[in-house]
Design an enzyme around this catalytic site. Structure first.
Site, PDB file in Angstrom:
ATOM      1  N   HIS A  22     -37.100  12.352 -24.326  1.00 55.78           N
ATOM      2  CA  HIS A  22     -38.108  13.304 -24.804  1.00 55.78           C
ATOM      3  C   HIS A  22     -38.845  12.786 -26.042  1.00 55.78           C
ATOM      4  O   HIS A  22     -38.251  12.114 -26.878  1.00 55.78           O
ATOM      5  CB  HIS A  22     -37.437  14.635 -25.154  1.00 55.78           C
ATOM      6  CG  HIS A  22     -36.877  15.341 -23.970  1.00 55.78           C
ATOM      7  ND1 HIS A  22     -37.667  15.980 -23.046  1.00 55.78           N
ATOM      8  CD2 HIS A  22     -35.602  15.492 -23.540  1.00 55.78           C
ATOM      9  CE1 HIS A  22     -36.898  16.496 -22.099  1.00 55.78           C
ATOM     10  NE2 HIS A  22     -35.639  16.212 -22.367  1.00 55.78           N
TER      11      HIS A  22
ATOM     12  N   ARG B  47     -24.851  21.583 -17.701  1.00 54.79           N
ATOM     13  CA  ARG B  47     -25.042  21.245 -19.114  1.00 54.79           C
ATOM     14  C   ARG B  47     -24.040  22.031 -19.951  1.00 54.79           C
ATOM     15  O   ARG B  47     -23.811  23.202 -19.676  1.00 54.79           O
ATOM     16  CB  ARG B  47     -26.421  21.652 -19.599  1.00 54.79           C
ATOM     17  CG  ARG B  47     -27.493  21.610 -18.576  1.00 54.79           C
ATOM     18  CD  ARG B  47     -28.354  20.383 -18.752  1.00 54.79           C
ATOM     19  NE  ARG B  47     -29.329  20.330 -17.679  1.00 54.79           N
ATOM     20  CZ  ARG B  47     -29.107  19.703 -16.536  1.00 54.79           C
ATOM     21  NH1 ARG B  47     -27.952  19.124 -16.309  1.00 54.79           N
ATOM     22  NH2 ARG B  47     -30.039  19.653 -15.603  1.00 54.79           N
TER      23      ARG B  47
ATOM     24  N   CYS C 292     -25.292   1.751   5.549  1.00 52.71           N
ATOM     25  CA  CYS C 292     -24.579   0.636   4.915  1.00 52.71           C
ATOM     26  C   CYS C 292     -23.164   0.977   4.472  1.00 52.71           C
ATOM     27  O   CYS C 292     -22.336   0.081   4.331  1.00 52.71           O
ATOM     28  CB  CYS C 292     -25.372   0.101   3.730  1.00 52.71           C
ATOM     29  SG  CYS C 292     -25.554   1.268   2.370  1.00 52.71           S
TER      30      CYS C 292
END
Lengths: 437, 496
Positions: B50, B317, B453
């Site tokens: 930021h 968070r 894969c």
């Protein structure tokens, strides 16, 4: 020309030497059925040919398909995937076709109509190869849980049918014990049976459509014979996990618009969710060349030579259109090889009159999407919805073929001869499905 | 020798550890319950560095200071550690007058914090700067310094650098207690036994409050705030150059639309406050994903269809009850340090938090001196598909594994995968995980999400290293990739 390079080697991986040539008439990208068939046909017609395969061996997806059903149309024999594809591999090994494995086409550049430059990464180093034509047969990839909107955490144990099949039938690894299958196409049905045969429990096959998408005979032989429940008009909306592995799927009933019906959520315990929700042609390299992609087929737009919108670049197999049968992929490979031969001989494919194919009533997708009007055309298409007793109609030339039943899951294959196509007076040709009376 | 134990191998704990390895006289040990670094909060966020003009300089003076300082440190760190990064700048897109009016205050914040170049732009300039912005938008705020990094690559790079400088990682190790004697921290009890310590740093992310309580500190709590995301294929045409987001709300910085350093369009997050106990609820919901899609369509001219999504995911968070970063050196018990509640802009601030916390520690210790032999550099794993042919061929000549592309979506070679495994062992992972390989190489990270894969990678690990596919896990614990060998179930052996 067919001087043997090495002995046929059923099942043995032969690592070829470094390629030495720098110029080819055609480079086939992809060593699966479509690519192998294309290479054999191209060599038979005298083209200097190279096959590029990313995996450590030729063969492609059939190597992991140990169930029967291969070759019914092409060889008029019922074989397993490896049996089928080794017919091509062994034949290829008896020719002087160049091939390279563990090799990846990192870049393709269109230099001129008769020259394309490829940068190939191999364990020997970078190969820069020039070629007059490319036959793109890189196959498809499977749709993932995210593309079909399954939410929840991201635990282990959610995999595509192809991944499960690779683990089980190439490497002998059992990925789960209590399996829920999403999608009732042939792949989903065959994997359901495969798991049961290995002693796993298959708790159900979930299908969003109100009818199974696979062949009727597979519904019987793979599900009904083993008592596996088929949940039609249902979808998995989310998953739950325990200690990092999936522990259950939340299944819900859907309405006719495929929207979940509130209050019908049901949690089904399982340790593995196998996604068999269809395939998408692999087109990354074609897109980098600037080839037009058809939003319907998700593969390249092609003419009746399976030539993409980039001159001299052809497509075949599941990279062109998702096929029902490997036999179709082989057929497309051979046709693409004949077209590449014509391209090399005549220095391009000429257009007599550009014609656009238009999707009419109840047609969902079709290849080719355009015509040059210089050859017979072989159409492959799918309808949008099931219908009985209809005509498959090529409107502007007044050509109709009766069909007892059409289903989205069954590919329509129809050849139209050049003399018929020549009757076309417009620059569009509409393909449609219309009721028989 | 002072032994410093850092609890939490996320971006915060690792940044602190990196700073501490610069000093002689300190032994640095980072502990994490997960078998690899960065698997908590670091793993799933918006990945933005930021500009820091959205921090309130009075309400959060420390946070705004650390944000800007961290921002500036990242320029250096991404170079030293070869972390994928770019600095395109960001635009807050206003869709109505009220939102536009609300943007004025950030110019003031920017001026007071010291963020350069922040200004209002009108609709015309905004659309010239970023043609992907929805033409219905009426104006915006431009902050030219915003950047984005790959946070997992950052955590991995820092961890490698720490180990290279003599630090130690104890992964897959759960902290069970903190031992305090005579008013000082003296040891940490873990699932793998006790470890003596002079300094204990709590950088435990979502679990920081629980760790603090072990040291007798209970003046704050953490609750998870969930953010859901949609990640689109790197092949969709919608690729905004600038970082875009909707006008911030009191709770969040808004919904972002960015093209990640890996070339994928990423939109999100939601901001859902979950109950305290839901610290592992990183699950997506239809409601959450629909909300993001709707919000992103307000700022973007066009959105790719939902079936172009390659992955949906959610991150949690650590939202502190105090509302702001908790960074302190305790005198009681002495030696207990907290870097807790590191919510947004935690990624941006991380290098500065590391510096700040290391300073708090160093100034209280004696005989600590900067090392002259400290290594600032770390090299990324080479990526042959993205190299010039001459350079690539040199690499392949040394190791032909670099010439075999295993993951075709992301063009990842076997050489990269084996190098990742080597590096995982070097930092001391207790087990090789498929996610660990994914985050280091970006194999299994593309359109097919590894369906092509992954089985081959598992097989090659088996053949090369003897790790059987039914022993390997995706993300440790019970997340096993497979159960047993084929035929074992028929023999009545139900596998592990």
């Amino acid at each position: 020309m067919l001087s043997p390079k090495s002995k046929p080697s059923y099942g043995v991986i032969v690592v070829p030497d470094r390629i030495t040539k720098k110029d080819y008439d055609t480079v086939v990208i992809g060593g699966g059925p479509a690519g192998l068939a294309a290479a054999l046909k191209a060599r038979e017609k005298g083209l200097e040919t190279l096959v590029v395969e990313t995996r450590d061996r030729l063969g492609g997806i059939p190597l992991q398909c140990i169930h029967p059903g291969f070759g019914i149309h092409y060889f008029k024999e019922d074989m397993t995937g490896p049996e089928f594809v080794y017919r091509f591999i062994d034949k290829l090994l008896s020719t002087d076709i160049d091939y390279t494995v563990k090799s990846y086409v990192n870049m393709a550049e269109y230099v001129s109509p008769m020259e394309k430059k490829l940068e190939i990464i191999t364990p020997y180093g970078t190969e820069i190869v020039r070629t007059k034509t490319i036959i793109y047969a890189a196959g498809a990839r499977e749709r993932t849980r995210y593309e079909i909107g399954i939410t929840g955490p991201n635990p282990a144990g959610i995999m595509t049918a192809g991944e499960a099949q690779t683990l089980m039938d190439m490497y002998g690894v059992m990925p789960g014990k209590k399996i829920l299958i999403v999608g009732s196409g042939d792949v989903g049905l065959i994997m359901a049976r495969r798991f049961v045969l290995e002693g796993a429990e298959v708790v159900g096959v979930v299908e969003i459509l109100p009818y199974p998408s696979g062949l009727i005979r597979n519904v019987q032989q793979c599900l009904k014979d083993y008592g596996i429940p088929l949940l039609l008009s249902h979808m998995v909306i989310s998953v739950k996990q325990r200690n990092g592995r999936v522990s259950s799927a939340v299944v819900v009933k859907v309405d006719e618009n495929f929207k979940p019906i509130q209050g019908t959520e049901n949690e089904i315990e399982c340790d593995t969710i196998v996604i068999a929700a269809g395939l998408k042609p692999r087109t990354k390299l074609l897109e980098s060349l600037g080839a037009q992609i058809d939003p319907r087929t998700k593969g390249p737009v092609v003419n009746e030579y399976f030539e993409t919108t980039i001159p001299g670049v052809f497509a075949a197999g599941n990279a062109l259109i998702i096929n029902d049968y490997v036999d179709y992929a082989v057929e497309q490979g051979e046709l693409a090889a004949l077209a590449a031969t014509k391209y090399v001989d005549e220095k391009g494919i000429r257009i007599k009159k550009p014609v656009k194919i238009v999707l009419g009533r109840n047609m969902r997708l079709i290849v080719p999407q355009m015509l040059t009007l210089t050859s017979d055309a072989l159409f492959y298409g799918r309808v949008a919805r099931p219908e009985d007793n209809v005509w498959l109609s090529f409107k502007e030339i007044g050509f109709k073929i009766p069909q007892l039943k059409v289903l989205p899951s069954i590919m329509i294959r129809q050849k139209i001869r050049l003399d018929k196509l020549r009757m076309l007076e417009t620059d569009t040709l509409t393909v449609e499905v219309i009721p028989r009376d | 020798m002072y032994r410093t134990i850092i609890i939490g191998a996320g971006i915060t704990g690792l940044s602190i550890a990196r700073w501490l390895t610069r000093y002689r006289g300190l032994q640095v040990i980072v502990i994490d319950k997960e078998p690899d670094v960065g698997w908590g909060v670091t793993k799933a966020n918006t990945s933005i560095i930021h500009p820091c003009h959205e921090e309130h300089p009075d309400k959060h003076p420390l946070r705004s200071k650390l944000c800007l300082e961290g921002h500036n440190l990242w320029y250096k760190w991404v170079k030293e550690l070869e972390i994928p990064a770019k600095w395109p700048g960001e635009i807050i897109v206003a869709t109505n007058d009220e939102e536009l009016k609300g943007l004025h205050k950030y110019i003031d914040y920017a001026y007071r914090i010291g963020v350069p170049g922040v200004r209002l732009i009108d609709r015309g300039e905004m659309l010239r700067l970023e043609p992907w912005i929805n033409p219905d938008a009426i104006g915006g705020l431009y902050a030219p310094t915003a950047g984005t990094i790959n946070p997992m690559m950052a955590a991995i790079a820092i961890a490698e650098n720490i180990v290279d400088n003599g630090g130690k990682l104890l992964l897959g190790t759960r902290v069970e207690d903190i031992v305090v004697r005579d008013g000082k921290v003296v040891a940490v009890e873990t699932s793998k036994g006790g470890i003596e310590a002079d300094i204990v740093v709590n950088a435990a992310g979502l679990y920081a409050d629980k760790i603090s309580r072990m040291a007798g500190i209970d003046d704050y709590s953490i609750h998870p705030r969930r953010g859901q995301y949609l990640l689109f294929s790197d092949r969709v045409d919608v690729k905004p150059n600038k970082i875009l987001h909707t006008a911030p709300t009191p709770k969040t910085k808004g919904v972002y639309a960015i093209t990640t350093v890996d070339g994928n369009l990423l939109i999100g997050p939601t901001a859902e406050d979950l109950p305290e106990e839901a610290r592992e609820e990183n699950t997506t919901t239809h409601q959450g994903l629909d909300f993001i899609y709707e919000m992103a369509s307000r700022i973007l001219r066009k959105l790719p269809p939902r079936n172009k999504v390659v992955k949906t995911f959610a991150g949690l968070r650590p939202e502190p009850s105090t509302g702001t970063f908790i960074i302190r050196f305790h005198e009681k018990p002495w030696g207990f340090v907290e870097a807790a509640g590191i919510r947004s802009p935690g990624l941006t601030a991380a290098p500065a938090i590391g510096k700040h916390v290391s300073k708090l520690i160093i100034e209280r210790l004696e005989n600590i001196e900067p090392r002259k032999d400290w290594r600032s550099k770390r090299q990324a794993i080479p990526r042959p598909a993205y190299m010039a042919p001459r350079e690539r061929d040199k690499l392949i000549r040394e190791n032909p594994d670099y010439g075999w592309i295993i993951c075709v979506c992301r063009k990842v070679s076997l050489g990269e995968i084996m190098e990742a495994v080597k590096r995982m062992k070097k930092i001391g992972v207790p087990e090789i995980t498929l996610d660990g390989i994914k985050f280091r190489t970006h194999s299994m990270y593309g359109d097919c999400q590894g369906s092509q894969c992954r089985p081959h990678i598992a097989y090659l690990l088996w053949k090369r290293l003897g790790i059987q596919p039914w022993r390997i896990t995706t993300k440790g614990d019970g997340s096993k990739y497979a159960f047993t060998e084929v035929k074992a179930l028929l023999r009545g052996d139900r596998g592990a």
